[in-house]
Every structure is written in C-alpha cells, then in structure tokens.
Scaffold this motif. Structure first.
Motif, PDB file in Angstrom:
ATOM      1  N   ARG A 222      -1.662  36.793  10.526  1.00 37.45           N
ATOM      2  CA  ARG A 222      -0.228  36.540  10.335  1.00 37.45           C
ATOM      3  C   ARG A 222       0.599  37.239  11.416  1.00 37.45           C
ATOM      4  O   ARG A 222       1.577  36.698  11.922  1.00 37.45           O
ATOM      5  N   GLU A 223       0.199  38.468  11.774  1.00 36.14           N
ATOM      6  CA  GLU A 223       0.919  39.175  12.832  1.00 36.14           C
ATOM      7  C   GLU A 223       0.818  38.415  14.163  1.00 36.14           C
ATOM      8  O   GLU A 223       1.814  38.305  14.909  1.00 36.14           O
ATOM      9  N   ALA A 224      -0.369  37.913  14.453  1.00 35.72           N
ATOM     10  CA  ALA A 224      -0.553  37.163  15.703  1.00 35.72           C
ATOM     11  C   ALA A 224       0.309  35.911  15.725  1.00 35.72           C
ATOM     12  O   ALA A 224       0.949  35.582  16.733  1.00 35.72           O
ATOM     13  N   MET A 225       0.339  35.202  14.590  1.00 34.74           N
ATOM     14  CA  MET A 225       1.149  33.989  14.546  1.00 34.74           C
ATOM     15  C   MET A 225       2.638  34.312  14.610  1.00 34.74           C
ATOM     16  O   MET A 225       3.443  33.547  15.146  1.00 34.74           O
ATOM     17  N   GLY A 226       3.020  35.471  14.042  1.00 38.25           N
ATOM     18  CA  GLY A 226       4.408  35.892  14.168  1.00 38.25           C
ATOM     19  C   GLY A 226       4.780  36.162  15.623  1.00 38.25           C
ATOM     20  O   GLY A 226       5.879  35.819  16.078  1.00 38.25           O
ATOM     21  N   THR A 227       3.839  36.762  16.381  1.00 35.85           N
ATOM     22  CA  THR A 227       4.073  36.985  17.806  1.00 35.85           C
ATOM     23  C   THR A 227       4.187  35.661  18.550  1.00 35.85           C
ATOM     24  O   THR A 227       5.034  35.497  19.442  1.00 35.85           O
ATOM     25  N   VAL A 228       3.333  34.704  18.160  1.00 37.27           N
ATOM     26  CA  VAL A 228       3.410  33.374  18.776  1.00 37.27           C
ATOM     27  C   VAL A 228       4.781  32.753  18.529  1.00 37.27           C
ATOM     28  O   VAL A 228       5.424  32.215  19.446  1.00 37.27           O
ATOM     29  N   ALA A 229       5.259  32.835  17.286  1.00 38.88           N
ATOM     30  CA  ALA A 229       6.558  32.243  16.952  1.00 38.88           C
ATOM     31  C   ALA A 229       7.696  32.941  17.708  1.00 38.88           C
ATOM     32  O   ALA A 229       8.595  32.292  18.252  1.00 38.88           O
ATOM     33  N   GLY A 230       7.657  34.303  17.741  1.00 38.01           N
ATOM     34  CA  GLY A 230       8.709  35.027  18.446  1.00 38.01           C
ATOM     35  C   GLY A 230       8.713  34.730  19.929  1.00 38.01           C
ATOM     36  O   GLY A 230       9.779  34.539  20.542  1.00 38.01           O
ATOM     37  N   THR A 231       7.536  34.679  20.514  1.00 36.80           N
ATOM     38  CA  THR A 231       7.447  34.365  21.943  1.00 36.80           C
ATOM     39  C   THR A 231       7.951  32.952  22.231  1.00 36.80           C
ATOM     40  O   THR A 231       8.655  32.709  23.214  1.00 36.80           O
ATOM     41  N   GLY A 232       7.600  32.028  21.351  1.00 37.99           N
ATOM     42  CA  GLY A 232       8.056  30.646  21.527  1.00 37.99           C
ATOM     43  C   GLY A 232       9.560  30.526  21.436  1.00 37.99           C
ATOM     44  O   GLY A 232      10.183  29.804  22.228  1.00 37.99           O
ATOM     45  N   GLN A 265      14.266  44.554  29.147  1.00 37.46           N
ATOM     46  CA  GLN A 265      13.327  43.693  28.429  1.00 37.46           C
ATOM     47  C   GLN A 265      11.875  43.954  28.831  1.00 37.46           C
ATOM     48  O   GLN A 265      10.960  43.294  28.330  1.00 37.46           O
ATOM     49  N   LEU A 266      11.657  44.919  29.759  1.00 40.66           N
ATOM     50  CA  LEU A 266      10.289  45.166  30.203  1.00 40.66           C
ATOM     51  C   LEU A 266       9.416  45.694  29.062  1.00 40.66           C
ATOM     52  O   LEU A 266       8.230  45.347  28.964  1.00 40.66           O
ATOM     53  N   GLY A 267      10.015  46.520  28.183  1.00 44.50           N
ATOM     54  CA  GLY A 267       9.251  47.034  27.050  1.00 44.50           C
ATOM     55  C   GLY A 267       8.750  45.929  26.147  1.00 44.50           C
ATOM     56  O   GLY A 267       7.617  45.983  25.646  1.00 44.50           O
ATOM     57  N   THR A 268       9.579  44.898  25.941  1.00 39.12           N
ATOM     58  CA  THR A 268       9.163  43.773  25.102  1.00 39.12           C
ATOM     59  C   THR A 268       7.977  43.042  25.719  1.00 39.12           C
ATOM     60  O   THR A 268       7.026  42.667  25.023  1.00 39.12           O
ATOM     61  N   VAL A 269       8.025  42.853  27.040  1.00 39.82           N
ATOM     62  CA  VAL A 269       6.922  42.172  27.725  1.00 39.82           C
ATOM     63  C   VAL A 269       5.639  43.000  27.616  1.00 39.82           C
ATOM     64  O   VAL A 269       4.544  42.455  27.398  1.00 39.82           O
ATOM     65  N   VAL A 270       5.752  44.301  27.777  1.00 36.40           N
ATOM     66  CA  VAL A 270       4.580  45.168  27.674  1.00 36.40           C
ATOM     67  C   VAL A 270       3.984  45.100  26.271  1.00 36.40           C
ATOM     68  O   VAL A 270       2.757  45.011  26.097  1.00 36.40           O
ATOM     69  N   GLU A 271       4.849  45.133  25.254  1.00 35.12           N
ATOM     70  CA  GLU A 271       4.352  45.051  23.887  1.00 35.12           C
ATOM     71  C   GLU A 271       3.661  43.720  23.625  1.00 35.12           C
ATOM     72  O   GLU A 271       2.648  43.661  22.919  1.00 35.12           O
ATOM     73  N   ARG A 272       4.178  42.652  24.154  1.00 33.98           N
ATOM     74  CA  ARG A 272       3.526  41.353  24.002  1.00 33.98           C
ATOM     75  C   ARG A 272       2.145  41.365  24.647  1.00 33.98           C
ATOM     76  O   ARG A 272       1.168  40.836  24.092  1.00 33.98           O
ATOM     77  N   ALA A 273       2.090  41.953  25.861  1.00 34.13           N
ATOM     78  CA  ALA A 273       0.801  42.008  26.545  1.00 34.13           C
ATOM     79  C   ALA A 273      -0.205  42.830  25.743  1.00 34.13           C
ATOM     80  O   ALA A 273      -1.404  42.484  25.658  1.00 34.13           O
ATOM     81  N   ARG A 274       0.262  43.922  25.160  1.00 34.73           N
ATOM     82  CA  ARG A 274      -0.633  44.717  24.317  1.00 34.73           C
ATOM     83  C   ARG A 274      -1.091  43.930  23.093  1.00 34.73           C
ATOM     84  O   ARG A 274      -2.263  43.960  22.732  1.00 34.73           O
ATOM     85  N   ALA A 275      -0.139  43.212  22.488  1.00 36.79           N
ATOM     86  CA  ALA A 275      -0.497  42.426  21.321  1.00 36.79           C
ATOM     87  C   ALA A 275      -1.487  41.330  21.664  1.00 36.79           C
ATOM     88  O   ALA A 275      -2.292  40.901  20.828  1.00 36.79           O
TER      89      ALA A 275
END
Length: 389
Positions: A222-232, A265-275
């Motif tokens: 669910r967390e992964a799909m939430g990241t997919v939705a937020g990124t989209g 927004q660099l922190g957000t990109v880094v967190e996405r990459a970690r996720a």
C-alpha cells in the motif's frame, strides 16, 4: 511620383515628349535642313533616356554642339530636349558625378548659345550684354529644374534605404522570434524529459515492488502504491504547467514561475529515490541563497536526472551520494553511485545527458559524466555563481 505610374503610362508619356520635340523641330524647316535633322535626332534619342540617361545626354549634347556650328536657329525650341535629358540623368543615373556634370553642361550650353548671337557692336561690358535678362531667366529655370530633380532623387534613394532597413528589421525580428521559439521548445523538451523520465522510473520501481510484496506484505504494497499515486499526481501537475507555457495560457504569473522547481524540492526527490530502492545520501554545503532561480532549477534537474539514471541503469540497492557545494564563484554538484545494484535491462536514447549538458551550457558551466575512479558512475556539474558584493 513616377514610381506609381504603370509601364504603359510611362511609355505614353515618353512618346508625348518625343512627339512634341519632333514637332517643334519640324517648325524650323524654313531655317535650314540641319535644324529639322538635329531636332528630330534629339527627339528620337530621348526614347532611351530612362535606360541609358548618360549616353542619351551625351548624344544630345553633341547634337547641340553640331547645331551651334551648322544650324541656323541658335537657340531653338527643340533644345528643350537637352533639359529633358539632364532631368533623366539627375533622376536615373546611378552615379553622382554625371548628375553634376549634366547641370554644368546645360549651363555652359545656354551661355554659348547666347554668345553666338552677339554682333560686333557689343562693347564687351556685362551691363551692356544684350541677352542678360534672358540668360538669367534660362539659368534660373534650368537650375530650379535640376534642383527639383535632385531633391526627388534624394527622396527616392532615402525611401529605398528606409525600405531596406524595414525589411532587414522585420527579418531580424523574425529571426529573434524563431530563436525565442527554439529556446522555448528546448526548455519544454528538457522539462518534459526530466518530469516524465524521473516520475515513470519511480512509479515503475514502486509498482514492481508493490507487485512483489503484495501477497506477503500488504502494508508495504500500500505504501508503494501510495508513492506511485503521489508521484503521478505531481508529474501531472508539472505536465499541466508545461502545457500552459506551451499554449501561452499561463496567466499573469511571473516568467520565473515556470522555473519554480528548486533545491527546496530536492529532499522530495531523494525520498522518492530511497522509496524506489536506492540508498541515497544527500549533503549541501554553502549558502544556496546565492543561486538564482534558474541556477537552482538546473542543479535540481541534474540531480533528479542523475538519480533517475542510477535507478534505471544501476538498479535498486545502489548506493548514491548527492553532494552540492556552493563555493566562491561557483556551485559544484556531484552525484556518484557505486554501480552495485541489480540493473534491469533498459535502453535509452541519451536525451537525459544531452539535456543536462544544455542546462549547464546556458550558465557557462561545465558537465562531465562517466565512470568514477572507484567504479560506478559519476556526474559532476560546475556552474559559475556571482560573487557576493
């Protein structure tokens, strides 16, 4: 004035002038045959005065000299052909020397024509000159005609120059518009690539991970799909912003708003990459406030693209170090990975590297990308930064 005449009207006007001069010449048949021949020859020569004004003037001037020597009527009415030829030289001759010489020849001719009529009874005094008033009128009239023709010539040449300048200015405006459009298309292409490539890479990695743990760890799925939705959603917002710029419907926003992406927004990109599976370490040294919005956008996009490439080509599990140092007169960004991750089979056209080089080149900086000294991949960008006052 004559520039608005059609060729047919100009031809008709020339035929009228030729006919008038020839008709006047015929009226001198009682004086001598030379008068008729010379007058008609002058009339015929005038036909070509627009195409060869200097040659026609020379022919008529020579005929005038023959008239003084051989004809009985000096001056004669058909001598108006010399004035017409002079006006043709002033109006149509490409060179300036012929313009002035034609006026001098006409003035000299009028003086000679009056001198040959003087008899021996003249005392030689200018005050007793029998044709003084007549000569003054002829010279004044000829000078006025020459001056009017010269003014018309000057105005026409000035109009041609102004027209050429207007065409050149319009061509320059079109060229600047094309350059601006090309710059805008390049900017949009880079933005589209960066937004789509990064967002899709993260979404694909998260979707693959969610599918892998769906049956064993529903919470992580669910967390992964939430990241997919937020990124989209964020990618869709970026796409709407870029399309608004492309359509010119961005409203009254500041032009820099289209570059609102920055180090915040660099922190957000880094967190996405970690996720998505990358082991990312991020460090920023120096005063980032010295960077302009455009420079911030460049640093942000290069870091984003480098992380995207690490995720696509090195794969999850790769360790990535992102470091930004704002030093004296420059900002240096380094993104280094160890290249130990399990990279999926991917293909790419290299547009990301091209876009990074273009972004850095705009600021007069340098970019290098290639294998690191300890293995893996290293991207290094240097951007000049204005010194603090």
């Amino acid at each position: 004035m004559f520039g608005r005449w059609t060729p047919q009207l100009l031809l008709l006007w020339d035929l009228i002038i030729v006919t008038v001069v020839a008709t006047v010449a015929v009226q001198y048949r009682d004086y001598s045959a030379w008068d008729v021949v010379i007058g008609i020859a002058m009339a015929v020569a005038l036909i070509a005065r627009r195409h060869a004004p200097v040659r026609v003037f020379t022919v008529i001037a020579v005929l005038g000299a023959v008239q003084v020597v051989s004809a009985s009527a000096v001056p004669a009415g058909y001598d108006v052909a010399l004035l017409v030829a002079m006006l043709a030289v002033v109006t149509h001759s490409p060179g300036q020397r012929a313009v002035y010489l034609s006026g001098l020849v006409v003035a000299a001719g009028s003086v000679v024509a009056s001198l040959v009529r003087i008899d021996a009874a003249w005392s030689g005094s200018v005050l007793d000159y029998p044709y003084l008033a007549e000569q003054a009128v002829i010279l004044a009239a000829g000078g006025a005609l020459w001056l009017i023709a010269y003014v018309l010539r000057t105005n026409r040449e000035r109009g041609v120059v102004l027209a050429e300048r207007a065409v050149a200015a319009e061509r320059e405006r079109d060229q600047l518009a094309r350059l601006a459009a090309a710059d805008e298309r390049t900017f949009i292409a880079r933005e589209l690539h960066d937004v789509v490539a990064h967002s899709l890479a993260v979404m694909i990695a998260q979707a693959d991970g969610a599918r892998y743990v769906l049956d064993t760890d529903a919470e992580r799925a669910r967390e992964a799909m939430g990241t997919v939705a937020g990124t989209g959603r964020e990618a869709l917002d970026d796409m709407h912003r870029i399309v608004a710029v492309l359509r010119g419907t961005g409203g009254e926003e500041n032009p820099e708003d289209r570059r609102r992406r920055g180090l915040g927004q660099l922190g957000t990109v880094v967190e996405r990459a970690r996720a998505a599976g990358l082991d990312v370490e991020s460090r920023i040294d120096g005063d980032v406030e010295r960077l302009s919005p455009a420079e911030e956008l460049t640093v942000f996009r290069i870091a984003q693209e480098s992380l995207t490439n690490a995720l696509r080509h090195a794969g999850p599990g790769t360790r990535v170090a992102v470091g930004l140092a704002v030093e004296s007169g420059r900002a240096v960004l380094e993104v280094r990975d160890d290249g130990t991750g399990a990279a999926p089979a991917t293909t790419g056209g290299g547009n990301g590297l091209i876009g990074m080089r273009e972004r850095v080149a705009v600021h007069g900086g340098e970019l290098s990308a290639g294998p690191g000294p300890d293995g893996g991949w290293l991207v290094r960008a240097m951007i000049p930064v204005k010194e603090e006052p």
